[in-house]
Design a protein around this motif. Structure first.
Motif, PDB file in Angstrom:
ATOM      1  N   GLU A  59       0.852  -1.197   0.000  1.00  0.00           N
ATOM      2  CA  GLU A  59       0.000   0.000   0.000  1.00  0.00           C
ATOM      3  C   GLU A  59       0.881   1.237   0.000  1.00  0.00           C
ATOM      4  OE1 GLU A  59      -2.679   2.115   3.319  1.00  0.00           O
ATOM      5  OE2 GLU A  59      -3.553   0.226   2.592  1.00  0.00           O
ATOM      6  N   ALA A  71      -2.665   3.990  -3.286  1.00  0.00           N
ATOM      7  CA  ALA A  71      -2.738   2.898  -4.251  1.00  0.00           C
ATOM      8  C   ALA A  71      -2.264   1.628  -3.559  1.00  0.00           C
ATOM      9  CB  ALA A  71      -1.881   3.191  -5.480  1.00  0.00           C
ATOM     10  N   ALA A  73      -1.990  -2.917  -3.999  1.00  0.00           N
ATOM     11  CA  ALA A  73      -2.083  -4.066  -4.885  1.00  0.00           C
ATOM     12  C   ALA A  73      -1.552  -5.293  -4.166  1.00  0.00           C
ATOM     13  CB  ALA A  73      -1.304  -3.825  -6.182  1.00  0.00           C
ATOM     14  N   LEU A  84       2.587  -3.147  -9.393  1.00  0.00           N
ATOM     15  CA  LEU A  84       1.175  -2.868  -9.671  1.00  0.00           C
ATOM     16  C   LEU A  84       0.702  -1.621  -8.919  1.00  0.00           C
ATOM     17  CD1 LEU A  84      -0.254  -6.514  -9.456  1.00  0.00           C
ATOM     18  CD2 LEU A  84       0.061  -5.147 -11.533  1.00  0.00           C
ATOM     19  N   ALA A  85       1.094  -1.509  -7.650  1.00  0.00           N
ATOM     20  CA  ALA A  85       0.678  -0.350  -6.857  1.00  0.00           C
ATOM     21  C   ALA A  85       1.301   0.933  -7.399  1.00  0.00           C
ATOM     22  CB  ALA A  85       1.069  -0.553  -5.386  1.00  0.00           C
ATOM     23  N   GLU A  87       2.069   1.570 -10.505  1.00  0.00           N
ATOM     24  CA  GLU A  87       1.341   1.941 -11.725  1.00  0.00           C
ATOM     25  C   GLU A  87       0.047   2.670 -11.390  1.00  0.00           C
ATOM     26  OE1 GLU A  87       0.728  -1.468 -14.152  1.00  0.00           O
ATOM     27  OE2 GLU A  87       2.861  -1.878 -14.442  1.00  0.00           O
ATOM     28  N   LYS A  88      -0.670   2.156 -10.389  1.00  0.00           N
ATOM     29  CA  LYS A  88      -1.918   2.804  -9.976  1.00  0.00           C
ATOM     30  C   LYS A  88      -1.643   4.203  -9.427  1.00  0.00           C
ATOM     31  CE  LYS A  88      -4.411  -1.438  -8.733  1.00  0.00           C
ATOM     32  NZ  LYS A  88      -5.073  -2.167  -7.615  1.00  0.00           N
ATOM     33  N   ALA A  91      -0.930   6.628 -12.253  1.00  0.00           N
ATOM     34  CA  ALA A  91      -2.149   6.991 -12.995  1.00  0.00           C
ATOM     35  C   ALA A  91      -2.977   8.013 -12.214  1.00  0.00           C
ATOM     36  CB  ALA A  91      -2.974   5.738 -13.279  1.00  0.00           C
ATOM     37  N   ARG A  92      -3.087   7.834 -10.896  1.00  0.00           N
ATOM     38  CA  ARG A  92      -3.879   8.762 -10.092  1.00  0.00           C
ATOM     39  C   ARG A  92      -3.192  10.109  -9.938  1.00  0.00           C
ATOM     40  NH1 ARG A  92      -5.438   3.774  -6.108  1.00  0.00           N
ATOM     41  NH2 ARG A  92      -6.932   2.846  -7.575  1.00  0.00           N
ATOM     42  N   GLU A 177     -11.825   8.654  -6.095  1.00  0.00           N
ATOM     43  CA  GLU A 177     -11.088   8.086  -7.224  1.00  0.00           C
ATOM     44  C   GLU A 177      -9.585   8.094  -6.941  1.00  0.00           C
ATOM     45  OE1 GLU A 177     -12.270   6.623  -9.742  1.00  0.00           O
ATOM     46  OE2 GLU A 177     -14.386   7.113  -9.564  1.00  0.00           O
ATOM     47  N   GLY A 180      -8.762   5.205  -4.717  1.00  0.00           N
ATOM     48  CA  GLY A 180      -9.075   3.920  -5.315  1.00  0.00           C
ATOM     49  C   GLY A 180     -10.063   3.079  -4.543  1.00  0.00           C
TER      50      GLY A 180
END
Length: 230
Positions: A59, A71, A73, A84-85, A87-88, A91-92, A177, A180
Motif C-alpha cells: 500500500e 494505491a 495491490a 502494480l501499486a 502503476e496505480k 495513474a492517479r 477516485e 481507489g
C-alpha cells in the motif's frame, strides 16, 4: 522528502527498500505534485495458503497539501505487488495533475441538486437501521479492538481515523477516485452532515446522507416527555 517503508506483521529486507527507492522516482512524482509532504509504503503478508497468489500486499500513501492519494495491490511476491501499486499511483497522480490544469473553475454540485446529477442518491435516517437476526447472548462474545464480536469469527479489524474538512460532493467523488476505494466518507460542506458517496455500476454513483432525527433525540432525552402537574 524521504520514502518511509514499513512492514505490518512482516519484516522488510534492505534489498526491497532499495527497490522501492528506485521504483518510486521522487523527481517524477514531484513534477506531477510539487506539494508532496510524505510518501509511505506499507508491506503486509497474508498467511492463508489459499491466497498464495495474492499473499503479498503493498500500500502506497502519498500525502501533500492537496487530497491524499493511495494505491494498493496484491501479488504472489512483494516486488510484483509494488509494481502494480506504483502503476496505480502514477495513474492517479497524472489524473490529479491533469485536473488541476484543465478543470479549474468547473461547476460544483450542491447537495440540493444531488438527486438530479447522481443516480441512486439516497437519504439515511433512523428508520434505515438494520436489526440483528440473532439475539445477543445466544452466541459467546469477545472483544476485538473496540468491537464486540459474536462467535469465533474469523474477523480482521482495522481501524483508521482521519481528520475531515467539509467538502462538496464533486470533491468527494474526485478524492474517492484518488484513493481507489468504492466508497468515500466525507462531511458535506453545505449541510455540515456526514455523508457517503459510493460506486454503483459502471460510472454511476450513489450518495447516502446521515441526518439526525430530532424527534428521536427529544424522546430519548432524560427530561423529555414530562407532563405539567396540576
Amino acid at each position: 522528502m524521504d520514502i518511509v517503508v514499513k512492514g505490518r506483521k512482516t519484516e522488510v529486507p534492505e534489498r526491497f527498500r532499495k527497490h522501492v527507492a528506485d521504483k518510486l522516482n521522487l523527481e517524477k512524482i514531484q513534477k506531477l505534485d510539487g506539494k508532496v509532504m510524505s510518501l509511505d509504503v506499507e508491506v503486509s503478508k497474508e498467511p492463508n495458503p489459499r491466497q498464495a497468489d495474492r499473499c503479498d500486499r503493498v500500500e502506497i500513501t502519498l500525502r501533500s497539501r492537496g487530497p491524499v492519494i493511495r494505491a494498493e495491490a496484491a501479488a504472489s511476491d512483494p516486488y510484483a505487488a509494488l509494481d502494480l501499486a506504483a502503476e496505480k499511483l502514477g495513474a492517479r497522480l497524472r489524473k490529479q495533475h491533469d485536473k488541476r490544469f484543465s478543470r479549474r473553475g468547473a461547476r460544483r454540485i450542491p447537495a440540493s441538486e444531488v438527486a438530479d446529477h447522481v443516480p441512486g442518491a439516497a437519504a439515511l435516517n433512523a428508520e434505515g437501521l438494520t436489526v440483528a437476526d440473532e439475539e445477543a447472548g445466544r452466541v459467546p462474545t469477545k472483544k476485538v479492538g473496540s468491537l464486540e464480536v459474536q462467535g469465533d469469527g474469523p474477523l480482521v479489524v482495522r481501524e483508521k481515523t482521519h481528520v475531515a474538512s467539509p467538502m462538496t460532493l464533486d470533491q468527494a467523488l474526485y478524492e474517492m477516485e484518488l484513493v481507489g476505494h468504492d466508497f468515500y466518507l466525507f462531511v458535506d460542506s453545505e449541510t455540515k452532515e456526514p455523508s457517503v458517496v459510493y460506486r454503483r455500476h459502471a460510472y454511476d454513483y450513489g450518495v447516502i446522507h446521515l441526518r439526525t432525527d430530532t424527534m428521536v433525540a427529544q424522546e430519548s432525552a432524560p427530561d423529555a416527555g414530562g407532563t405539567l402537574g396540576g
